[in-house]
Design an enzyme around this catalytic site. Structure first.
Site, mmCIF file in Angstrom:
data_model
loop_
_atom_site.group_PDB
_atom_site.id
_atom_site.type_symbol
_atom_site.label_atom_id
_atom_site.label_comp_id
_atom_site.label_asym_id
_atom_site.label_seq_id
_atom_site.Cartn_x
_atom_site.Cartn_y
_atom_site.Cartn_z
ATOM 1 N N SER A 248 -120.891 -77.440 -46.519
ATOM 2 C CA SER A 248 -121.574 -77.273 -45.172
ATOM 3 C C SER A 248 -123.114 -77.420 -45.040
ATOM 4 O O SER A 248 -123.510 -77.394 -46.168
ATOM 5 C CB SER A 248 -121.012 -75.911 -44.814
ATOM 6 O OG SER A 248 -119.627 -75.759 -44.268
ATOM 7 N N SER A 286 -116.308 -80.349 -45.045
ATOM 8 C CA SER A 286 -117.504 -79.589 -44.751
ATOM 9 C C SER A 286 -117.544 -79.439 -43.068
ATOM 10 O O SER A 286 -117.318 -80.197 -42.481
ATOM 11 C CB SER A 286 -118.559 -80.947 -45.159
ATOM 12 O OG SER A 286 -119.719 -80.409 -45.056
ATOM 13 N N ASP A 288 -120.510 -79.643 -40.855
ATOM 14 C CA ASP A 288 -121.916 -80.256 -40.605
ATOM 15 C C ASP A 288 -122.362 -80.173 -39.193
ATOM 16 O O ASP A 288 -121.802 -80.968 -38.533
ATOM 17 C CB ASP A 288 -121.888 -81.707 -41.233
ATOM 18 C CG ASP A 288 -121.587 -81.719 -42.706
ATOM 19 O OD1 ASP A 288 -121.926 -81.032 -43.387
ATOM 20 O OD2 ASP A 288 -120.779 -82.911 -42.923
#
Length: 369
Positions: A248, A286, A288
């Protein structure tokens, strides 16, 4: 043998310059007028390496109901509390907190407590706390959820306009990125009389890339993951070093440029794009996220035409790239709950950049890196 006990240094202090634009005085998000940052760091080795970081726009603390804000989700495998209302209304109405994944919910409740106690909120019946997170579960016992209301309030109350701490502080205490120890990083750019400031919490996978030169964590003395160490989602440890438990990255952008929420969303999009410059692999697991908010310090000469936003986009991408690099270069090797994350070896990086012709060879009387 590589020395992993080197002193943290910002990349610009090592001679690594990102882009042609000048920085603000501190080269930090706090160069944007009316923006403060505070950290609470929790370290009880090896079990706990975690914390809270608060980004505080003064205008909200002074009774302004909201500020324009844009959101871009690069990949939504995360727990960004308050995201849907930000996307719907294009506004943020609380400070922005960053912390560890399983502590985000306690942090949100504490943020509500903080805001309701402030002036102008005596009759508030609805509030949208904004809390981002990354997973620090390799270096910290994330299931312990050690963040308390007192930790959150300390970060908020201690926020200042000074240069924020970077590396292993606040929400970056237990994070990792690109095979090395990650953390908090910040940077700024001045363009067209406006300031764009960035703060990041880095915790994502890929191969560290500095000015186009890849630096693998298993190439030159950085310690790889121990044999047999568990990896996220049951995968084998990545070849380029110990990877984060959950990939992340949280990016917060502040600017005094007179942009509306839609334009700030365009700025936020460029912020996530800049992750590619430092080697992110944008893994499917992830989270993001980029949040870009405007401050009321912008000139009153009207807005900015979309056709004139390219300099702001360039400033954003350069500042994000440098902030991400600062988050790693300012971090220190950390022995944690389920593994060790090694700091970026500065000398190795500088040697590789010189060999690639990105940096000049040092003079005989030059500074020792």
């Amino acid at each position: 043998m590589t020395n992993h006990s080197r002193q943290p240094r910002r990349v610009r202090d090592l001679g690594i310059v990102v882009g042609p634009l000048r920085t603000g005085p501190l080269n930090a998000i706090t160069d944007v007028p009316g923006v403060r940052v505070g950290h609470t760091t929790i370290v009880d080795p090896p079990r706990l390496h975690t914390g809270v970081t608060a980004i505080v726009p003064d205008a909200l603390e002074q009774g302004r109901g909201s500020l324009p804000c844009g959101l871009f989700v690069g990949n939504g495998f995360g727990k960004l509390i308050g995201a849907t209302q930000v996307a719907e209304l294009g506004a943020v109405e609380t400070p922005i907190l960053l912390t560890a994944t399983l502590s985000a919910f306690r942090a949100a409740d504490a943020l509500v407590t903080h805001v309701l106690a402030g002036p102008g909120h005596e009759d508030t019946r609805t509030l949208n706390p904004v809390v981002g997170e990354t997973n620090d579960g390799r270096l910290s016992d994330i299931r312990a959820r050690p963040i308390t209301e007192a930790h959150v309030l300390a970060a908020l109350d201690g926020a200042t306009s000074d240069l924020p701490g970077e590396g292993c502080v606040g929400a970056g205490t237990g994070t990792m990125a690109l095979g090395f120890k990650g953390g908090i990083g910040t940077s700024s750019r001045v363009v067209g009389g406006w300031t764009v400031g960035v703060l990041v919490q880095s915790n994502f996978s890929g191969t560290l890339t500095v000015r186009g030169v890849p630096i693998r964590a298993d190439d030159g003395g950085a310690r790889p993951a121990p044999a047999g160490a568990p990896a996220a989602d049951g995968a084998e440890p990545a070849a380029n070093g110990l990877q984060p438990e959950g990939n992340s990255c949280m990016i917060v952008i502040a600017t005094d440029a007179p942009l509306d929420a839609r334009q700030l969303g365009r700025v936020a999009r460029r912020a996530v794009f800049a992750m590619a410059r430092v080697g992110s692999d944008f893994a499917g697991g992830s989270g993001d996220y980029a949040l870009a908010f405007g401050t009321p310090g912008a000139p009153s000469s009207g807005g900015v035409d979309d056709g004139d936003l390219d300099p702001v986009f360039a400033a954003t991408m350069d500042a994000v790239e440098e902030a991400l690099l600062n988050s790693l270069f300012m971090a220190t090797t950390t022995v944690g709950h389920r593994g060790t994350a090694t700091a970026v070896p500065h000398t190795l990086v500088l040697d590789r950049l010189r060999a690639a012709g990105v940096l000049p060879q040092p003079s005989a009387t030059g500074p020792v890196s």
